[in-house]
Design a protein around this motif. Structure first.
Motif, short mmCIF file in Angstrom:
data_model
loop_
_atom_site.label_atom_id
_atom_site.label_comp_id
_atom_site.label_asym_id
_atom_site.label_seq_id
_atom_site.Cartn_x
_atom_site.Cartn_y
_atom_site.Cartn_z
N GLN A 273 17.90 30.56 175.19
CA GLN A 273 17.44 29.24 175.63
C GLN A 273 18.08 28.80 176.95
OE1 GLN A 273 18.81 29.77 172.43
NE2 GLN A 273 16.76 30.17 171.63
N SER B 269 24.73 20.39 182.08
CA SER B 269 25.60 19.41 181.43
C SER B 269 26.28 20.05 180.22
CB SER B 269 24.80 18.18 181.01
OG SER B 269 23.83 18.54 180.03
N TRP B 270 27.36 19.44 179.77
CA TRP B 270 28.12 19.98 178.64
C TRP B 270 27.63 19.37 177.35
CZ3 TRP B 270 30.89 24.17 179.35
CH2 TRP B 270 31.31 24.47 180.66
N ASP B 271 27.39 20.20 176.34
CA ASP B 271 26.93 19.74 175.04
C ASP B 271 28.13 19.40 174.16
OD1 ASP B 271 25.25 19.06 172.98
OD2 ASP B 271 24.82 21.12 172.39
N GLU C 82 21.34 28.29 177.46
CA GLU C 82 22.63 27.64 177.27
C GLU C 82 23.73 28.67 177.50
OE1 GLU C 82 21.55 24.40 173.86
OE2 GLU C 82 21.86 26.48 173.25
N GLN D 199 27.59 24.82 177.41
CA GLN D 199 26.94 24.17 178.54
C GLN D 199 25.44 24.30 178.35
OE1 GLN D 199 27.25 26.05 182.46
NE2 GLN D 199 28.02 24.10 183.23
N LYS D 200 24.73 23.17 178.46
CA LYS D 200 23.28 23.18 178.32
C LYS D 200 22.64 23.88 179.52
CE LYS D 200 23.22 18.70 175.98
NZ LYS D 200 22.68 17.34 176.09
N ALA D 201 21.37 24.22 179.37
CA ALA D 201 20.65 24.90 180.44
C ALA D 201 20.59 24.06 181.72
CB ALA D 201 19.24 25.27 179.97
N ASP D 202 20.64 22.74 181.60
CA ASP D 202 20.60 21.87 182.79
C ASP D 202 21.96 21.72 183.46
OD1 ASP D 202 22.04 20.10 181.18
OD2 ASP D 202 20.44 18.60 181.07
#
Length: 181
Positions: free
Chosen positions: A127, A168-170, A129, A163-166
């Motif tokens: 995905q 930002s940190w999840d 991430e 870290q999300k695909a965009d």
């Protein structure tokens, strides 16, 4: 570290001190240790790029992601990767740099806190991430989450962050006790 593509290319990232010869060309460090990244196929080295500064940069891991090449490691000082220069929080921090398939720097990010921080591994999910693992000797911040120092002093704790695909940190978590973890 080394990452291979399905189309026959291998990307090699390494740390060197003083100087290194790659494909009959001499590369000098800016001071301390720097990094060299190469693209290789069965005909030889296609390109080499350097990154670093007057202090130390050490590659720990790399991946060939869905969109680019990513290399993580640790640094001290203010290294430059193409037109990107990182600042140092206090002691040793984490670098996360990316290049395209032509060896052009796309981004350089740093993560860290007040201690010695180092990335150990990076893995990308289907995905897009990214999981980061590493160590820290003090508190460390990923996005809006600051992980507390679990073993005061110079002892290290381990962390895992997503870290999300965009970008930002999840989430992030840490673990540790007395001594080096």
């Amino acid at each position: 570290c080394m990452a291979s593509s399905n189309d026959g290319f291998t990307y090699l990232g390494l740390t060197f001190q003083s100087h290194i010869i790659a494909d009959y060309e001499l590369y000098n460090s800016s001071g301390g240790s720097d990094i060299l990244i190469s693209k290789i196929n069965d005909e030889g080295i296609l390109w080499n790029v350097l990154g670093g500064g007057t202090d130390d940069e050490i590659i720990q891991d790399c991946i060939l992601s869905q969109t680019n090449l990513r290399f993580v490691g640790s640094y001290f000082g203010a290294p430059t990767f193409g037109s990107f220069t990182l600042s140092n929080a206090q002691w040793v921090d984490i670098f996360d740099v990316s290049l395209n398939e032509n060896g052009e720097w796309l981004s350089a990010r740093s993560y860290g806190g007040s201690g010695k921080d180092s990335a150990s591994s990076i893995v990308e999910t289907p995905q897009g991430e990214t999981y980061f693992t590493g160590t820290t000797s003090a508190s460390i911040t990923f996005g809006s989450t600051t992980l507390a120092d679990l073993s005061p002093g110079d002892d290290s704790d381990v962390f895992l962050a997503l870290q999300k695909a965009d970008g930002s940190w999840d989430w992030s978590i840490n673990a540790g006790g007395s001594g080096y973890d």
